[in-house]
Design a protein around this motif. Structure first.
Motif, short mmCIF file in Angstrom:
data_model
loop_
_atom_site.label_atom_id
_atom_site.label_comp_id
_atom_site.label_asym_id
_atom_site.label_seq_id
_atom_site.Cartn_x
_atom_site.Cartn_y
_atom_site.Cartn_z
N PRO A 551 7.92 5.18 -0.75
CA PRO A 551 6.87 4.56 -1.56
C PRO A 551 7.33 3.27 -2.21
O PRO A 551 8.51 3.03 -2.42
CB PRO A 551 6.58 5.65 -2.60
N THR A 553 5.45 -0.15 -4.90
CA THR A 553 4.28 -0.55 -5.67
C THR A 553 3.96 -2.01 -5.37
O THR A 553 4.83 -2.78 -4.94
CB THR A 553 4.50 -0.40 -7.19
N ASN A 580 -3.99 6.04 -3.90
CA ASN A 580 -4.34 5.50 -5.21
C ASN A 580 -5.65 6.06 -5.76
O ASN A 580 -6.17 5.57 -6.76
CB ASN A 580 -4.45 3.96 -5.11
N GLN A 594 0.08 2.04 -5.55
CA GLN A 594 1.16 2.78 -4.92
C GLN A 594 1.08 2.55 -3.41
O GLN A 594 0.01 2.71 -2.81
CB GLN A 594 1.04 4.28 -5.22
#
Length: 602
Positions: A551, A553, A580, A594
Motif C-alpha cells: 500500500p 498513499t 477508499n 490509499q
C-alpha cells in the motif's frame, strides 16, 4: 465461348494458383508448370502420353483424403480437416512429367474441387462460430424409435393453449421422440433448462401485440433457447434468422455486432415477421411454415394444391417444413407439462439487468476489469457483441448485472474514449503472417491468438482479426509515466508527446490544458511547440515511490481523476474505489487516497 473441356482446364489452373498461395506448395510435387502443360495440351489438342493408371491412383488418393477430412471434421479437428482438403486438391492436380490428362480426369477434378469447396465452406462456418456458438442441426425424424407409453387417452395430452394445437400421428411421433432418451430428448432438456430466463420476456412482448403467447416456445425447436445457436444454413440466435431476413426486420448483422443473437431485439424482429406472415396467410400453421421455409414456398404450395390447409398442402412444402409445424405443436405439449414427459419443471425468472449506451468502440474485457466482473458474465448478457468489441459510428446498448449500471457510467465518464478499446481490428492481406501482424502493431502472436480464439497460426486473406494494442494485454506491465519538466508554467513539446500524456504528467485534465492554450482535444501538437501548463509542476516530482507490491498513499492534486491516479499506479478504478470506500468518481484536491498493492494474476 470456350469448349467445356477448355473451361475445365482453365478452372483447374486458377484453383491450383489459389491453393499454392494458401500453402499447397508445401505438399509434395504440385508444380504449376505441369498444370500449365496440361491446360495447354488440353486446349491445343496436342497429345502426350495419358497415364490412366496414374489417374485412377490419384482419384483414389484424393477421395481418400476427402474422406479423412470428413472424419476429422466430425471429431472437431477443423484445421486438420482443412489441411486434408488442400492436400486432396494438390494430389488431384499433380501431373507426372511428360504426361497429360484425359478429359474425363479433368471433369473429375472439377467435381472434386466443387465438392471440396462445399466441405470447406461448412468447415469455415464452424471455425467462425464454434468458439462461441452451438450448432443446432439435428438428424431427421424418420427412423427414430417411438418409445413412450400412454395409459390415458391421447386427447388428454393437450394442455390449454392459445395456439391451435392438434393431435395426429406426426405430432404424437414428435412427442414420443422428444420424450424418449436420445439426441432429441437431450436437446429439449437443454432448451427447457434455458427457457426460464427468456419465456416471461417473450410472452410479454407477444401479449403486447395480441399474438398467441405460446409462440414463446418456438425457440425450443429453433435453437433450444440458445442465443449463440447457429445452423449450417447460416441462421443465428434464439429465433434463427438468416442475415437477409434479420436485416429486413431491423437487426444489425456484422462482424462486431450481430443482433440476431440479442434475445430482446431478435424477439421483436421474430414477432414482427410472424405477424406479417399471419396477416398474409390468415392461418398460424401456414405462418409457421412461412417462418421456416419462406413465404414463397407457402404461396407456391397453396397454388399447386389448391388448398390453404397445412395438412392438405404439406406435401408441396420442403421436407423440413412438413416436420416443422408438428414439431412445434409437440414442443408446446411437452413444455407446458414437462414433468409428465420426464423433464424437470421450468424455473422461470425475470431477466433483470442494468444498461449503458455507448457511441464509441468499447472493449467488454476493459469494462469487466474496471467493474471487477467476470468477463464471461458480461458476455452472457451481451451475446450480440462479437469479439468483445462494440462497433464505431453507432450507439450500442450494453447489459450489465443489476446494480452495476451507475458504476459503469462513472468509469466511462472518467475514462477517455480513446482508452475504452485497447485493441484494434485488422483485415489479413495476402502474404501476412501472425508474426508480421504482431510486429507491425507492437503486439505478440500469443496475444493475437488468444484474442481471436485461434488454435494455430493459420490465417487467410480477408480474415478480420482483433489485434491487442501494445502493452494492453492483461499480463503487460504498466507503462511508466514519462518525466516531463516545465520552465515556470511553460512546457516545450517533445517528440511523440500527446496532449493526454502531457496532461497526465502535470496532473491536469486534457480539457483544462486545451482551454488554457486555446486548443481542441483532437488538435495535433508538434515538437518545439510551447504550452502553458496550469500549476507547472510534474506529478512525478511529488508522487511517492511505489513498488506496486504494497500500500501507499497519494494526495489528490487539482485536475486529478480516479482514472489518472489508477493508471499511474497500475491498478483499476474499481480497486481504488474499494480501497477508499468511494461510491462514485468524485475526488477533491487535498484528499489523501490509499493506494492498494497491484493484484497480479487472477
Amino acid at each position: 465461348m470456350p469448349s467445356r473441356r477448355t473451361a475445365v482446364a482453365l478452372r483447374c489452373s486458377a484453383v491450383l494458383v489459389a491453393v499454392l498461395a494458401a500453402g499447397c506448395a508445401s505438399a509434395p510435387s504440385a508444380p504449376t508448370a505441369n498444370l500449365r502443360t496440361t491446360a495447354s495440351t488440353a486446349m491445343t489438342g496436342t497429345s502426350a502420353a495419358t497415364d490412366t493408371g496414374w489417374e485412377e491412383a490419384a482419384r483414389r488418393h484424393a477421395e481418400g483424403l476427402l474422406d479423412e477430412s470428413r472424419s476429422l471434421a466430425a471429431e472437431g479437428r477443423t484445421e486438420e480437416a482443412l489441411a486434408r482438403i488442400d492436400e486432396a486438391i494438390c494430389v488431384a492436380l499433380e501431373l507426372p512429367e511428360g504426361r497429360t490428362t484425359s478429359p474425363d480426369h479433368l471433369d473429375w477434378v472439377a467435381r472434386l474441387i466443387t465438392e471440396a469447396d462445399v466441405l470447406e465452406d461448412d468447415l469455415a462456418l464452424i471455425t467462425e462460430t464454434a468458439a462461441d456458438g452451438e450448432l443446432v442441426d439435428l438428424p431427421p425424424i424418420e427412423g427414430l424409435p417411438t418409445a413412450i407409453a400412454r395409459d390415458d387417452g391421447t386427447a388428454s395430452l393437450l394442455p390449454s393453449s392459445d395456439f391451435p394445437l392438434e393431435l395426429n400421428p406426426t405430432v404424437l411421433k414428435f412427442v414420443d421422440v422428444m420424450s424418449a432418451s436420445g439426441e432429441y430428448h437431450n436437446r429439449i432438456a437443454r432448451g427447457l433448462d434455458r427457457a426460464g430466463a427468456y419465456l416471461p420476456m417473450i410472452r410479454e412482448k407477444l401479449a403486447r401485440v395480441g399474438l398467441p403467447e405460446d409462440l414463446a416456445y418456438l425457440p425450443l425447436i429453433e435453437s433450444a433457447f440458445s442465443t449463440t445457436a447457429y445452423s449450417r444454413a447460416k441462421a443465428h440466435g434464439l429465433w434463427q434468422f438468416i442475415a437477409g431476413t434479420g436485416r429486413r426486420y431491423g437487426l444489425a448483422v456484422g462482424s462486431l455486432l450481430d443482433e440476431r443473437r440479442d434475445p430482446e431485439l431478435s424477439t421483436d424482429a421474430a414477432i414482427a415477421y410472424l405477424k406479417d406472415l399471419y396477416l398474409e396467410f390468415g392461418d398460424w400453421n401456414l405462418a409457421l411454415a412461412g417462418y421456416n421455409s419462406g413465404e414463397g414456398n407457402v404461396r407456391r404450395a397453396i397454388q399447386r394444391s389448391g388448398s390453404r390447409d397445412f395438412w392438405t398442402l404439406q406435401n408441396h412444402l420442403p421436407k423440413e417444413t412438413r416436420n416443422y409445424v408438428p414439431a412445434f405443436m409437440a414442443s408446446v405439449i411437452v413444455s407446458k407439462q414437462p414433468e409428465r414427459f420426464g423433464f424437470p419443471p421450468i424455473a422461470e425468472d425475470d431477466w433483470t439487468y442494468d444498461r449503458v449506451v455507448v457511441g464509441d468502440p468499447l472493449d467488454l474485457q476493459f469494462l469487466a476489469r474496471e467493474l471487477d466482473l467476470e468477463v464471461a458474465d458480461v458476455r452472457e448478457l451481451n451475446p450480440a457483441i462479437r469479439l468483445d468489441l462494440t462497433p464505431a459510428g453507432r450507439d450500442t446498448a450494453i447489459r450489465l448485472p443489476a446494480g452495476y449500471g451507475a458504476r459503469a457510467e462513472q468509469v466511462l465518464a472518467s475514462t477517455p474514449t480513446s482508452q475504452w478499446a485497447p485493441r484494434t481490428m485488422y483485415t489479413v492481406r495476402k502474404g501476412d503472417t501472425l508474426s508480421v501482424i504482431a510486429r507491425h502493431h507492437g503486439s505478440t502472436v500469443s496475444d493475437i491468438r488468444a484474442a481471436n480464439g485461434l488454435r494455430s497460426t493459420l490465417i487467410h486473406p480477408g480474415q478480420t482479426l482483433i489485434v491487442p494494442r501494445a502493452g494492453t494485454a492483461s499480463s503487460a506491465p504498466v507503462e511508466p509515466v514519462q518525466q516531463r519538466v516545465a520552465h515556470g508554467d511553460t512546457y516545450v513539446v517533445q517528440r511523440n508527446d500527446t496532449l493526454w500524456e502531457i496532461a497526465r504528467s502535470f496532473g491536469v485534465s486534457v480539457d483544462r490544458l486545451c482551454a488554457t492554450n486555446g486548443l481542441s482535444p483532437r488538435q495535433p501538437i508538434r515538437p518545439g511547440q510551447r504550452l502553458t501548463v496550469p500549476g507547472g509542476q510534474p506529478v512525478a516530482a511529488t508522487t511517492p515511490a511505489w513498488s506496486g507490491s504494497g500500500p501507499a498513499t497519494y494526495t489528490v492534486r487539482r485536475g486529478d481523476t480516479l482514472f489518472d491516479i489508477a493508471r499511474r499506479f497500475g491498478i483499476t478504478v474499481a480497486l481504488l474505489q474499494r480501497a477508499n470506500g468511494l461510491r462514485g468518481s468524485r475526488i477533491n484536491p487535498g484528499d489523501v487516497l490509499q493506494i492498494p498493492g497491484r493484484q497480479v494474476g487472477g
